[in-house]
Motif scaffolding. Structure first.
Motif, PDB file in Angstrom:
ATOM      1  N   LYS A  34      17.496  -1.256 -25.091  1.00  0.00           N
ATOM      2  CA  LYS A  34      17.159  -2.616 -24.642  1.00  0.00           C
ATOM      3  C   LYS A  34      17.087  -3.606 -25.813  1.00  0.00           C
ATOM      4  CE  LYS A  34      14.807  -1.075 -20.464  1.00  0.00           C
ATOM      5  NZ  LYS A  34      13.628  -1.217 -19.592  1.00  0.00           N
TER       6      LYS A  34
ATOM      7  N   ASP B  33      18.469  -6.537 -26.397  1.00  0.00           N
ATOM      8  CA  ASP B  33      18.331  -7.961 -26.085  1.00  0.00           C
ATOM      9  C   ASP B  33      16.896  -8.304 -25.704  1.00  0.00           C
ATOM     10  OD1 ASP B  33      21.013  -8.247 -26.578  1.00  0.00           O
ATOM     11  OD2 ASP B  33      21.614  -8.192 -24.467  1.00  0.00           O
ATOM     12  N   GLU B  34      16.278  -7.436 -24.916  1.00  0.00           N
ATOM     13  CA  GLU B  34      14.889  -7.652 -24.527  1.00  0.00           C
ATOM     14  C   GLU B  34      13.976  -7.582 -25.746  1.00  0.00           C
ATOM     15  OE1 GLU B  34      11.854  -5.995 -21.030  1.00  0.00           O
ATOM     16  OE2 GLU B  34      13.852  -5.107 -21.279  1.00  0.00           O
TER      17      GLU B  34
ATOM     18  N   ALA C 116      14.274 -10.799 -27.893  1.00  0.00           N
ATOM     19  CA  ALA C 116      13.554 -11.952 -27.352  1.00  0.00           C
ATOM     20  C   ALA C 116      12.054 -11.844 -27.635  1.00  0.00           C
ATOM     21  CB  ALA C 116      13.804 -12.059 -25.855  1.00  0.00           C
ATOM     22  N   LEU C 117      11.499 -10.654 -27.503  1.00  0.00           N
ATOM     23  CA  LEU C 117      10.080 -10.457 -27.782  1.00  0.00           C
ATOM     24  C   LEU C 117       9.775 -10.670 -29.265  1.00  0.00           C
ATOM     25  CD1 LEU C 117       9.526  -7.356 -25.490  1.00  0.00           C
ATOM     26  CD2 LEU C 117       8.259  -9.511 -25.308  1.00  0.00           C
TER      27      LEU C 117
ATOM     28  N   TRP D  21       2.066 -10.606 -22.663  1.00  0.00           N
ATOM     29  CA  TRP D  21       2.373  -9.229 -23.070  1.00  0.00           C
ATOM     30  C   TRP D  21       1.488  -8.245 -22.315  1.00  0.00           C
ATOM     31  CZ3 TRP D  21       2.507 -10.517 -29.029  1.00  0.00           C
ATOM     32  CH2 TRP D  21       3.666 -11.270 -29.293  1.00  0.00           C
TER      33      TRP D  21
ATOM     34  N   ARG E 150       3.031  -7.551 -18.986  1.00  0.00           N
ATOM     35  CA  ARG E 150       4.107  -6.558 -19.096  1.00  0.00           C
ATOM     36  C   ARG E 150       3.537  -5.139 -19.111  1.00  0.00           C
ATOM     37  NH1 ARG E 150       9.199  -6.889 -21.316  1.00  0.00           N
ATOM     38  NH2 ARG E 150      10.110  -8.955 -21.371  1.00  0.00           N
TER      39      ARG E 150
ATOM     40  N   THR F 161       8.928  -2.687 -23.298  1.00  0.00           N
ATOM     41  CA  THR F 161      10.238  -2.734 -22.644  1.00  0.00           C
ATOM     42  C   THR F 161      10.448  -1.594 -21.660  1.00  0.00           C
ATOM     43  OG1 THR F 161      11.296  -1.523 -24.476  1.00  0.00           O
ATOM     44  CG2 THR F 161      11.286  -3.936 -24.606  1.00  0.00           C
TER      45      THR F 161
END
Length: 217
Positions: A84, A86-87, A90-91, A131, A134, A142
């Motif tokens: 992951k 891309d994720e 971004a974080l 966060w 999540r 992620t």
């Protein structure tokens, strides 16, 4: 004669912590040179364009912790931290940008007398709440396993929590606290936070990770 890359580091710096964490997970050996930020050696200043840690001297010179993490994990990623991407990117952007700014404005409020420290802490808290949300539905940022995003963000959440741990623990982010405390109690954290004396010219090489440390997933 130097035959492995050199990593200049400062034990408590969150940028250096994340770099060591990735190198440890990858099991890629480096010569660790611990420095004092108040007394930077000439060899370090010659190596680092920004005069900041971490700095890696390999085939190329890397002066950003994020680049050092990717350098290590792209060589060896036994734990699958590069899933992951891309994720994770971004974080990390959010952490290194708005969150780090709000953290600094809170921790070093005396340097920013024109800013409202309560408002700055609130900006950081808003990001931490996101966060926490999540982490309410998954063990890590992620997904179900620890990845690059967790390794990159945890040192900064730790730094923010340590400003006032009692206040931090009193906030409504139980999943964030669980995630942070699990990291602080982990063998990985213990291994990367070993204390070394400041580097001096001519001293014996300190190989990191320690060949006797277990770095298996």
């Amino acid at each position: 004669m130097q035959d492995i890359p050199i990593l200049w580091s400062f034990r408590r710096c969150p940028f250096a912590i994340r770099a060591r964490l990735a190198i440890y997970a990858a099991g890629v050996p480096v010569a660790l040179r611990e420095i004092l930020l108040r007394d930077k050696p000439a060899a370090f200043l010659a190596a680092s364009p920004s005069a900041t840690v971490p700095n890696l001297q390999a085939d190329v010179t890397l002066d950003e912790s994020r680049d050092i993490m990717l350098w290590a994990l792209q060589q060896n990623d036994p734990r699958g931290w590069l899933t992951k991407p891309d994720e994770a990117a971004a974080l990390i952007d959010l952490c290194d940008g708005p969150f780090k700014a709000a953290l600094d404005h809170t921790k070093y409020a005396v340097r920013y007398p024109h800013l409202d420290v309560v408002a700055e802490r609130g900006k950081a808290a808003n990001i931490l709440q996101a966060w926490n949300a999540r982490l309410a539905t998954q063990d890590y940022l992620t997904g179900p396993t620890f990845t690059l995003a967790d390794a990159a963000l945890l040192p900064f959440v730790r730094q923010f929590a340590n400003i006032d741990r009692a206040w931090f623990d009193d906030q409504d982010w139980p999943h964030l606290i669980r995630w942070l405390d699990a990291f602080l109690a982990s063998p990985d954290f213990a291994a990367i936070m070993v204390k070394y004396p400041p580097w001096q010219p001519g001293q014996d090489q300190v190989t990191f990770p320690d060949p006797q440390q277990r770095t298996a997933p």
